[in-house]
Design a protein around this motif. Structure first.
Motif, mmCIF file in Angstrom:
data_model
loop_
_atom_site.group_PDB
_atom_site.id
_atom_site.type_symbol
_atom_site.label_atom_id
_atom_site.label_comp_id
_atom_site.label_asym_id
_atom_site.label_seq_id
_atom_site.Cartn_x
_atom_site.Cartn_y
_atom_site.Cartn_z
ATOM 1 N N GLN A 34 0.861 -1.178 0.000
ATOM 2 C CA GLN A 34 0.000 0.000 0.000
ATOM 3 C C GLN A 34 0.898 1.228 0.000
ATOM 4 N N ASP A 35 0.623 2.153 -0.882
ATOM 5 C CA ASP A 35 1.411 3.377 -0.964
ATOM 6 C C ASP A 35 1.212 4.190 0.302
ATOM 7 N N PRO A 36 2.285 4.547 1.007
ATOM 8 C CA PRO A 36 2.132 5.249 2.295
ATOM 9 C C PRO A 36 1.678 6.690 2.177
ATOM 10 N N GLY A 37 1.790 7.278 0.956
ATOM 11 C CA GLY A 37 1.448 8.681 0.814
ATOM 12 C C GLY A 37 2.538 9.562 1.425
ATOM 13 N N PRO A 38 2.201 10.761 1.906
ATOM 14 C CA PRO A 38 0.841 11.242 2.071
ATOM 15 C C PRO A 38 0.194 11.666 0.750
ATOM 16 N N LEU A 39 -1.128 11.525 0.705
ATOM 17 C CA LEU A 39 -1.914 11.920 -0.426
ATOM 18 C C LEU A 39 -2.690 13.176 -0.032
ATOM 19 N N VAL A 90 -11.189 10.638 -4.160
ATOM 20 C CA VAL A 90 -9.949 10.024 -3.707
ATOM 21 C C VAL A 90 -9.939 8.552 -4.085
ATOM 22 N N SER A 91 -8.809 8.092 -4.565
ATOM 23 C CA SER A 91 -8.643 6.682 -4.899
ATOM 24 C C SER A 91 -7.488 6.111 -4.089
ATOM 25 N N LEU A 92 -7.786 5.112 -3.301
ATOM 26 C CA LEU A 92 -6.776 4.432 -2.481
ATOM 27 C C LEU A 92 -6.697 2.983 -2.938
ATOM 28 N N ASN A 93 -5.493 2.439 -2.967
ATOM 29 C CA ASN A 93 -5.320 1.106 -3.540
ATOM 30 C C ASN A 93 -4.383 0.226 -2.732
ATOM 31 N N CYS A 94 -4.579 -1.060 -2.888
ATOM 32 C CA CYS A 94 -3.672 -2.058 -2.327
ATOM 33 C C CYS A 94 -3.513 -3.191 -3.331
ATOM 34 N N THR A 95 -2.333 -3.741 -3.365
ATOM 35 C CA THR A 95 -2.101 -4.962 -4.134
ATOM 36 C C THR A 95 -1.656 -6.040 -3.165
ATOM 37 N N TYR A 96 -1.921 -7.279 -3.526
ATOM 38 C CA TYR A 96 -1.553 -8.369 -2.642
ATOM 39 C C TYR A 96 -1.065 -9.556 -3.456
ATOM 40 N N SER A 97 -0.406 -10.464 -2.772
ATOM 41 C CA SER A 97 0.198 -11.592 -3.493
ATOM 42 C C SER A 97 -0.455 -12.932 -3.167
ATOM 43 N N ASN A 98 -1.166 -13.011 -2.051
ATOM 44 C CA ASN A 98 -1.741 -14.283 -1.623
ATOM 45 C C ASN A 98 -3.121 -14.505 -2.244
ATOM 46 N N SER A 99 -3.213 -15.442 -3.158
ATOM 47 C CA SER A 99 -4.478 -15.682 -3.849
ATOM 48 C C SER A 99 -5.538 -16.306 -2.941
ATOM 49 N N ALA A 100 -5.146 -16.706 -1.735
ATOM 50 C CA ALA A 100 -6.104 -17.307 -0.800
ATOM 51 C C ALA A 100 -6.971 -16.259 -0.101
ATOM 52 N N PHE A 101 -6.583 -14.997 -0.176
ATOM 53 C CA PHE A 101 -7.388 -13.956 0.474
ATOM 54 C C PHE A 101 -8.764 -13.885 -0.172
ATOM 55 N N GLN A 114 -13.997 15.250 2.311
ATOM 56 C CA GLN A 114 -14.139 16.295 3.313
ATOM 57 C C GLN A 114 -12.874 16.366 4.164
ATOM 58 N N PRO A 115 -12.602 17.519 4.772
ATOM 59 C CA PRO A 115 -11.439 17.596 5.678
ATOM 60 C C PRO A 115 -11.495 16.548 6.781
ATOM 61 N N SER A 116 -12.713 16.176 7.192
ATOM 62 C CA SER A 116 -12.844 15.155 8.241
ATOM 63 C C SER A 116 -12.437 13.762 7.766
ATOM 64 N N ASP A 117 -12.238 13.608 6.453
ATOM 65 C CA ASP A 117 -11.748 12.336 5.924
ATOM 66 C C ASP A 117 -10.242 12.204 6.088
ATOM 67 N N SER A 118 -9.586 13.273 6.503
ATOM 68 C CA SER A 118 -8.138 13.235 6.692
ATOM 69 C C SER A 118 -7.794 12.228 7.787
ATOM 70 N N LEU A 158 -3.990 10.229 4.238
ATOM 71 C CA LEU A 158 -4.755 11.129 3.369
ATOM 72 C C LEU A 158 -4.963 12.462 4.057
ATOM 73 N N MET A 159 -4.734 13.529 3.304
ATOM 74 C CA MET A 159 -5.012 14.881 3.824
ATOM 75 C C MET A 159 -5.946 15.578 2.843
ATOM 76 N N VAL A 160 -7.101 15.992 3.325
ATOM 77 C CA VAL A 160 -8.071 16.721 2.507
ATOM 78 C C VAL A 160 -8.051 18.171 2.966
ATOM 79 N N LYS A 161 -7.650 19.057 2.062
ATOM 80 C CA LYS A 161 -7.475 20.454 2.441
ATOM 81 C C LYS A 161 -8.721 21.270 2.113
ATOM 82 N N PRO A 162 -9.161 22.120 3.047
ATOM 83 C CA PRO A 162 -10.365 22.941 2.808
ATOM 84 C C PRO A 162 -10.146 23.916 1.661
#
Lengths: 116, 111
Positions: free
Chosen positions: B6-11, B19-30, B80-84, B107-111
């Protein structure tokens, strides 16, 4: 929704003393509880997994005798940090699940432990 | 290589942005995939919980899982800023098993 209550939220203790942290599931039966440790700006590090009535399973590198976990009932698990030292200062978080796919995993609000 | 990346950001985004947040994984059992939001010095709060592939929407949040690509996403509309906060993806192979976490994206959401 599922609620997990964790107490205390903050505790300061002297080096060499023991501290107990409680984690309670308020509205569901937690068949499994997890204890995590989190350092600043880092993700959660799993310390141990406990199932009600069974001994906890500790992750590699976690001292069983220092971090005592008790899961005596389906709603309560405790983590006792024994003979605490300053390096044990951290943010400790519990998580609980009822085991079914509809429950997900609910986290407590965390305990900030400072050992002085 | 970590099991979940997962990209640490900050975004940093302006208020109202998608906002788009992403993760990649390697274990196909998830099979179970979660997104948590964590405010500073608080426990993680479950935002979205999905099983297997597909989309799930809840208010301003949409979670997507693409098991064929081993890729999951969380979209936040009208941010929203509260999503920060820090957003953590997590996953497991079976219900009730231990979670494997991504490192979190701040994540930082600026007013």
């Amino acid at each position: 929704g599922a609620v997990v209550s964790q107490h205390p939220s903050r505790v300061i203790c002297k080096s060499g003393t023991s501290v107990k942290i409680e984690c309670r599931s308020l509205d569901f039966q937690a068949t499994t509880m997890f204890w995590y440790r989190q350092f600043p700006k880092q993700s959660l590090m799993l310390m141990a997994t406990s199932n009600e009535g069974s001994k906890a399973t500790y992750e590699q590198g976690v001292e069983k005798d220092k971090f005592l976990i008790n899961h005596a009932s389906l709603t309560l698990s405790t983590l006792t940090v024994t003979s605490a030292h300053p390096e044990d200062s951290s943010f400790y978080i519990c998580s609980a699940t009822g085991g079914g796919s509809s429950y997900g995993y609910t986290f407590g609000s965390g305990t900030r432990l400072t050992v002085v | 290589q970590k099991e979940v990346e997962q990209d640490p950001g900050p975004l940093s985004v302006p208020e109202g942005a998608i906002v788009s947040l992403n993760c990649t994984y390697s274990n196909s059992a998830f099979q179970y995939f979660m997104w948590y939001r964590q405010y500073s010095r608080k426990g993680p709060e479950l935002l979205m919980y999905t099983y297997s592939s597909g989309n799930k929407e809840d208010g301003r949040f949409t979670a997507q899982v693409d098991k064929s690509s081993k890729y999951i996403s969380l979209f936040i509309r009208d941010s929203q800023p509260s999503d920060s906060a820090t957003y953590l993806c997590a996953m497991s192979g079976n219900a009730g098993n231990m979670l494997t976490f991504g490192g979190g994206t701040r994540l930082m959401v600026k007013p």
